[in-house]
Design an enzyme around this catalytic site. Structure first.
Site, PDB file in Angstrom:
ATOM      1  N   ARG A   1     -21.135  60.146  -3.020  1.00 27.56           N
ATOM      2  CA  ARG A   1     -20.284  59.465  -2.052  1.00 27.56           C
ATOM      3  C   ARG A   1     -21.010  58.224  -1.559  1.00 27.56           C
ATOM      4  O   ARG A   1     -22.227  58.185  -1.502  1.00 27.56           O
ATOM      5  CB  ARG A   1     -19.978  60.384  -0.863  1.00 27.56           C
ATOM      6  CG  ARG A   1     -19.024  61.496  -1.181  1.00 27.56           C
ATOM      7  CD  ARG A   1     -18.656  62.301   0.037  1.00 27.56           C
ATOM      8  NE  ARG A   1     -19.760  63.091   0.540  1.00 27.56           N
ATOM      9  CZ  ARG A   1     -20.548  62.775   1.554  1.00 27.56           C
ATOM     10  NH1 ARG A   1     -20.350  61.654   2.229  1.00 27.56           N
ATOM     11  NH2 ARG A   1     -21.523  63.548   1.942  1.00 27.56           N
TER      12      ARG A   1
ATOM     13  N   TYR B   1     -16.650  58.971  -9.261  1.00 32.22           N
ATOM     14  CA  TYR B   1     -17.427  60.143  -8.854  1.00 32.22           C
ATOM     15  C   TYR B   1     -16.600  61.010  -7.893  1.00 32.22           C
ATOM     16  O   TYR B   1     -15.966  60.487  -6.957  1.00 32.22           O
ATOM     17  CB  TYR B   1     -18.748  59.728  -8.177  1.00 32.22           C
ATOM     18  CG  TYR B   1     -19.346  60.893  -7.421  1.00 32.22           C
ATOM     19  CD1 TYR B   1     -20.052  61.883  -8.109  1.00 32.22           C
ATOM     20  CD2 TYR B   1     -19.133  61.067  -6.063  1.00 32.22           C
ATOM     21  CE1 TYR B   1     -20.536  63.001  -7.441  1.00 32.22           C
ATOM     22  CE2 TYR B   1     -19.614  62.176  -5.390  1.00 32.22           C
ATOM     23  CZ  TYR B   1     -20.314  63.140  -6.085  1.00 32.22           C
ATOM     24  OH  TYR B   1     -20.767  64.242  -5.422  1.00 32.22           O
TER      25      TYR B   1
ATOM     26  N   GLY C   1     -16.528  62.967  -5.016  1.00 31.86           N
ATOM     27  CA  GLY C   1     -16.240  62.840  -3.584  1.00 31.86           C
ATOM     28  C   GLY C   1     -15.491  61.563  -3.226  1.00 31.86           C
ATOM     29  O   GLY C   1     -14.825  61.487  -2.196  1.00 31.86           O
TER      30      GLY C   1
ATOM     31  N   LYS D   1     -12.571  65.173   0.580  1.00 33.45           N
ATOM     32  CA  LYS D   1     -13.113  64.564   1.802  1.00 33.45           C
ATOM     33  C   LYS D   1     -12.120  63.581   2.424  1.00 33.45           C
ATOM     34  O   LYS D   1     -11.977  63.511   3.644  1.00 33.45           O
ATOM     35  CB  LYS D   1     -14.423  63.839   1.493  1.00 33.45           C
ATOM     36  CG  LYS D   1     -15.489  64.736   0.873  1.00 33.45           C
ATOM     37  CD  LYS D   1     -15.879  65.860   1.774  1.00 33.45           C
ATOM     38  CE  LYS D   1     -17.076  66.616   1.220  1.00 33.45           C
ATOM     39  NZ  LYS D   1     -17.457  67.736   2.082  1.00 33.45           N
TER      40      LYS D   1
ATOM     41  N   HIS E   1     -15.521  70.475   8.576  1.00 36.80           N
ATOM     42  CA  HIS E   1     -16.414  70.562   7.419  1.00 36.80           C
ATOM     43  C   HIS E   1     -17.128  71.916   7.486  1.00 36.80           C
ATOM     44  O   HIS E   1     -18.322  71.984   7.772  1.00 36.80           O
ATOM     45  CB  HIS E   1     -17.400  69.401   7.491  1.00 36.80           C
ATOM     46  CG  HIS E   1     -18.193  69.173   6.245  1.00 36.80           C
ATOM     47  ND1 HIS E   1     -19.353  68.430   6.244  1.00 36.80           N
ATOM     48  CD2 HIS E   1     -17.999  69.555   4.964  1.00 36.80           C
ATOM     49  CE1 HIS E   1     -19.836  68.374   5.015  1.00 36.80           C
ATOM     50  NE2 HIS E   1     -19.045  69.047   4.219  1.00 36.80           N
TER      51      HIS E   1
ATOM     52  N   SER F   1     -23.925  68.034   4.483  1.00 36.11           N
ATOM     53  CA  SER F   1     -23.864  68.162   3.028  1.00 36.11           C
ATOM     54  C   SER F   1     -25.195  68.659   2.480  1.00 36.11           C
ATOM     55  O   SER F   1     -26.265  68.230   2.921  1.00 36.11           O
ATOM     56  CB  SER F   1     -23.550  66.801   2.407  1.00 36.11           C
ATOM     57  OG  SER F   1     -22.347  66.318   2.949  1.00 36.11           O
ATOM     58  N   ALA F   2     -25.094  69.562   1.506  1.00 36.23           N
ATOM     59  CA  ALA F   2     -26.261  70.061   0.791  1.00 36.23           C
ATOM     60  C   ALA F   2     -27.280  70.776   1.688  1.00 36.23           C
ATOM     61  O   ALA F   2     -28.479  70.697   1.488  1.00 36.23           O
ATOM     62  CB  ALA F   2     -26.939  68.936  -0.002  1.00 36.23           C
ATOM     63  N   CYS F   3     -26.796  71.477   2.702  1.00 35.69           N
ATOM     64  CA  CYS F   3     -27.648  72.360   3.513  1.00 35.69           C
ATOM     65  C   CYS F   3     -27.356  73.821   3.199  1.00 35.69           C
ATOM     66  O   CYS F   3     -27.738  74.706   3.976  1.00 35.69           O
ATOM     67  CB  CYS F   3     -27.429  72.112   4.996  1.00 35.69           C
ATOM     68  SG  CYS F   3     -28.268  70.656   5.623  1.00 35.69           S
ATOM     69  N   GLY F   4     -26.648  74.090   2.117  1.00 34.23           N
ATOM     70  CA  GLY F   4     -26.466  75.486   1.707  1.00 34.23           C
ATOM     71  C   GLY F   4     -25.166  76.127   2.164  1.00 34.23           C
ATOM     72  O   GLY F   4     -25.115  77.346   2.302  1.00 34.23           O
TER      73      GLY F   4
ATOM     74  N   THR G   1     -22.387  76.390   0.439  1.00 28.34           N
ATOM     75  CA  THR G   1     -21.865  77.202  -0.669  1.00 28.34           C
ATOM     76  C   THR G   1     -22.686  78.486  -0.800  1.00 28.34           C
ATOM     77  O   THR G   1     -22.135  79.566  -1.024  1.00 28.34           O
ATOM     78  CB  THR G   1     -21.881  76.385  -1.979  1.00 28.34           C
ATOM     79  OG1 THR G   1     -21.147  75.170  -1.752  1.00 28.34           O
ATOM     80  CG2 THR G   1     -21.221  77.144  -3.120  1.00 28.34           C
TER      81      THR G   1
ATOM     82  N   ASP H   1     -16.399  74.783   1.952  1.00 30.35           N
ATOM     83  CA  ASP H   1     -16.633  73.403   2.391  1.00 30.35           C
ATOM     84  C   ASP H   1     -15.726  72.951   3.534  1.00 30.35           C
ATOM     85  O   ASP H   1     -16.171  72.206   4.391  1.00 30.35           O
ATOM     86  CB  ASP H   1     -16.459  72.449   1.197  1.00 30.35           C
ATOM     87  CG  ASP H   1     -17.039  71.066   1.437  1.00 30.35           C
ATOM     88  OD1 ASP H   1     -18.115  70.971   2.048  1.00 30.35           O
ATOM     89  OD2 ASP H   1     -16.405  70.074   1.023  1.00 30.35           O
TER      90      ASP H   1
ATOM     91  N   ARG I   1     -22.891  68.156 -10.284  1.00 35.19           N
ATOM     92  CA  ARG I   1     -21.932  69.077  -9.673  1.00 35.19           C
ATOM     93  C   ARG I   1     -21.254  69.992 -10.687  1.00 35.19           C
ATOM     94  O   ARG I   1     -21.163  69.666 -11.867  1.00 35.19           O
ATOM     95  CB  ARG I   1     -20.818  68.257  -8.992  1.00 35.19           C
ATOM     96  CG  ARG I   1     -21.291  67.357  -7.866  1.00 35.19           C
ATOM     97  CD  ARG I   1     -21.496  68.136  -6.612  1.00 35.19           C
ATOM     98  NE  ARG I   1     -22.003  67.317  -5.509  1.00 35.19           N
ATOM     99  CZ  ARG I   1     -21.677  67.542  -4.236  1.00 35.19           C
ATOM    100  NH1 ARG I   1     -20.841  68.500  -3.906  1.00 35.19           N
ATOM    101  NH2 ARG I   1     -22.199  66.797  -3.286  1.00 35.19           N
TER     102      ARG I   1
ATOM    103  N   ASP J   1     -30.697  86.893   2.959  1.00 36.47           N
ATOM    104  CA  ASP J   1     -31.256  87.407   4.211  1.00 36.47           C
ATOM    105  C   ASP J   1     -30.663  86.708   5.440  1.00 36.47           C
ATOM    106  O   ASP J   1     -30.840  87.193   6.564  1.00 36.47           O
ATOM    107  CB  ASP J   1     -32.785  87.295   4.188  1.00 36.47           C
ATOM    108  CG  ASP J   1     -33.388  88.298   3.210  1.00 36.47           C
ATOM    109  OD1 ASP J   1     -33.003  89.485   3.288  1.00 36.47           O
ATOM    110  OD2 ASP J   1     -34.191  87.897   2.345  1.00 36.47           O
ATOM    111  N   ASN J   2     -29.967  85.604   5.221  1.00 38.55           N
ATOM    112  CA  ASN J   2     -29.296  84.975   6.358  1.00 38.55           C
ATOM    113  C   ASN J   2     -28.254  85.913   6.975  1.00 38.55           C
ATOM    114  O   ASN J   2     -27.851  85.748   8.128  1.00 38.55           O
ATOM    115  CB  ASN J   2     -28.640  83.658   5.932  1.00 38.55           C
ATOM    116  CG  ASN J   2     -29.692  82.603   5.611  1.00 38.55           C
ATOM    117  OD1 ASN J   2     -30.810  82.679   6.119  1.00 38.55           O
ATOM    118  ND2 ASN J   2     -29.350  81.640   4.772  1.00 38.55           N
TER     119      ASN J   2
END
Ligand code: OXD
Ligand code: MN
Length: 592
Positions: free
Chosen positions: A69, A197, A199, A206, A226, A248-251, A253, A277, A374, A501-502
């Site tokens: 993006r 691309y 996004g 988005k 989000h 974005s991309a902090c887990g 999924t 998402d 992706r 474990d979260n």
């Protein structure tokens, strides 16, 4: 394919503008999709992968200048600058159109224009909304097929209504300097040009489901966030749903698809994925907040995804998936990315299309897959997909979670004092930047509710809308929490094991929602007693470790408050007074 006069009129105007050689309506039929796949294979736009190992899967590479993006070239265009707010790039609506019209003029000459009707949310849901995307890219059509409910059903959902989002995309010549991703929220319109691309071009995601929809929600009294949506099923069959917003991309999924650790699995707990998402949330007839996932697939970051980190995501990619900018293992005709396993293929084409020896290449520090490569995978492939996935009414939300990557400041988990304080907590979110957007990586930036790149209107008004929703929900409002999986020790290693474990933290959150467990009142909110985080089966984490993870350094928090103050100052009188008050009170509690 439709008699809807609003659609026909707009389509005529757009055809006159971009002048395609041919117009093809996408009906969503398998026959039509198969023909498009064949065409994309024939032109080399896509490559077919190993039919046995990855049936129905395709590989695609974008231009090297077009891999993420582009926030710098993403605009919210409104009549008045104040309505887009201080965070968004803004240009006045007609000025932006005047700038873009010459770029669109005749841009599809000699090309086919695909007309994609699509529905965000389950067909038949009163909360779903329809969009139509015009595009000159088969890649977009095939991805939209996975990510949305695309084709005839979407037109049925629309009927003769004028309430649809008008999306115009052309990859044009993929010129970086003429790339624009433009939302016109006041006109339900999106124009995207010179990118191919995901996004930037899968306009349902988005651009619509967050930027346009957040504005629609503001006007209509609902929320587009989000956020992932997951359900935790207890052994007695009761399911509680949690939504969570991370940058974005902090887990997201990974959390959405987590596999319960043994201690919970053996008791019969299960985790179900509703979305990874985006959540659209409405107040239901019973006064609670209900969430639907407007999407039908996962557009996930490939690197780091493996059988251990996210088994369910990996399983989801095993058929009918489109891979973008990953590496191509030529011996197996399969795909590979960093973190899939420790064996990069030798005979491989890296994401740019260059053939290399993977073993030598990665040894030198090269990356075979782009860090933001992706997979586009159908949600129905996901082994833990919730049976409520298509429920038109959505699922009731028990807890909302905010979070980000903070090496030192934020504790593992804390609970806000109430909804208004929770809105403050969300507004104060910050994280280290990642590769999902272009720009510097590893810099801390404030990302309120993880919506900084996605809020389609003035974020001060957006905060106000959150506060209003809380007033309407009253005591039926979900409880609001903040988590941080990313605290590091002095050597920079993550302290908390994360991943499955979260769930230990989510279980504390649910206990709090049910009033089953006490907590410690601190200046920033309620923090667990370390003993209340279940550590059974964890070898390396002791109650002492957790005590450390839950500690609060007042100095760091006062520094952080200064960052929030700076953010708030940008909004001027569009900042709700309530948030200024929350900040002042938090500072006073910290200074005590
Ligand atoms: C995404 C993102 O692709 O947030 O989901 O960037
Ligand atoms: Mn996202």
């Amino acid at each position: 394919m439709t008699e809807n006069k609003h659609v026909k009129q707009w389509l005529d105007e757009m055809v006159e503008l971009v002048k395609p050689a041919k117009v093809v309506w996408i009906d969503g039929s398998e026959a039509q999709l198969a023909a498009l796949r064949d065409e994309a294979l024939a032109t080399g736009e896509m490559e077919a992968l190993n039919e046995e190992k990855l049936p129905g899967c395709l590989l695609h590479r974008t231009a090297e200048n077009d891999v993420a993006r582009v926030e710098g070239r993403t605009y919210i265009c409104t009549k008045n600058k104040e309505d887009a707010g201080p965070i968004n790039n803004w240009m006045e609506t007609s000025a932006m159109k005047a700038k873009l019209l010459p770029l669109y003029d005749g841009v599809m000459q000699g090309r086919t224009m695909y007309v994609i009707p699509y529905c965000m949310g389950p067909i038949g849901s009163p909360f779903s909304k329809v969009g139509i995307e015009l595009t000159d890219s088969i890649y977009v059509v095939l991805n939209m097929d996975i990510m949305t409910r695309m084709g005839k059903d979407a037109l049925t959902q629309l009927g003769d209504s004028n309430d649809f989002v008008r999306g115009l995309h052309s990859k044009a010549n993929v010129e970086e300097e003429n790339r624009y991703i433009v939302q016109f929220p006041e006109e339900n319109t999106i124009w995207s040009i010179n990118s191919a691309y995901g996004g930037n071009v899968l306009l349902g995601k988005k651009c619509f489901a967050l930027r346009i929809a957040s504005y629609q929600g503001f006007k209509e009294g609902w929320m587009a966030e989000h956020m992932l949506i997951l359900g935790i099923e207890a052994p007695n069959g009761e399911v509680n749903y949690i939504t969570a917003a991370f940058p974005s991309a902090c887990g997201k999924t990974n959390l959405a698809m987590l596999i319960p650790p043994e201690v919970y699995a053996k008791q019969g707990y299960k985790v179900w994925t509703v979305g990874d998402d985006i959540a659209w949330m409405h107040i239901g007839d019973d006064g609670r907040l209900y969430a639907i996932n407007p999407e039908a697939g996962f557009f996930g970051v490939a690197p780091g995804t493996n059988a251990k980190s996210n088994f369910n995501a990996l399983e989801s990619t095993k058929k009918n998936t489109i891979f973008t900018n990953v590496a191509h293992d030529l011996d197996q005709n399969t795909v590979w990315w960093e973190g899939l396993d420790k064996n990069p293929p030798e005979n491989v084409v890296e994401w740019t299309g260059k053939k290399v020896n993977g073993k030598e290449y990665t040894a030198e520090g090269g990356k075979l897959a782009h860090p933001n490569s992706r997979f586009t995978a159908p949600a129905i492939n996901c082994p833990c997909l919730s049976k409520e996935f298509n429920n038109p009414n959505g699922v009731p939300v028990t807890a909302m979670v905010f979070g980000g990557r903070r090496a030192k400041t934020a504790p593992l988990v804390y609970q806000s004092f109430d909804w208004a304080h929770g809105v403050f907590v969300g507004s104060a979110m910050a994280s280290e930047t990642t590769a999902a957007a272009t720009g510097a990586v590893g810099v801390v930036r404030r990302d309120p509710m993880a919506m900084r790149p996605f809020c389609g209107y003035n974020m001060g008004d957006y905060f106000g809308h959150w506060l209003e929703m809380g007033k309407k929900l009253g005591d039926k409002a979900p409880r609001i929490f903040n988590v941080n999986w990313f605290r590091t020790d002095d050597e920079g290693h993550f302290i908390w094991p994360g991943f499955g474990d979260n769930m230990r933290v989510l279980m504390w959150i649910l206990s709090r929602c049910k009033g089953e467990v006490d907590a410690v009142e601190t200046p920033i909110g309620y923090v667990p007693n370390a003993e209340d985080i279940n550590l059974e089966g964890l070898d390396d984490v002791t109650t002492e470790t957790v005590r450390g993870l839950l500690s609060i350094d007042k100095e760091l928090w006062l520094e952080d408050a200064a960052g929030v103050e700076e953010l708030y100052a940008m909004f001027g009188d569009r900042l709700p007074e309530e948030l200024a008050k929350q900040l002042a009170e938090q500072k006073a509690r910290l200074a005590k």
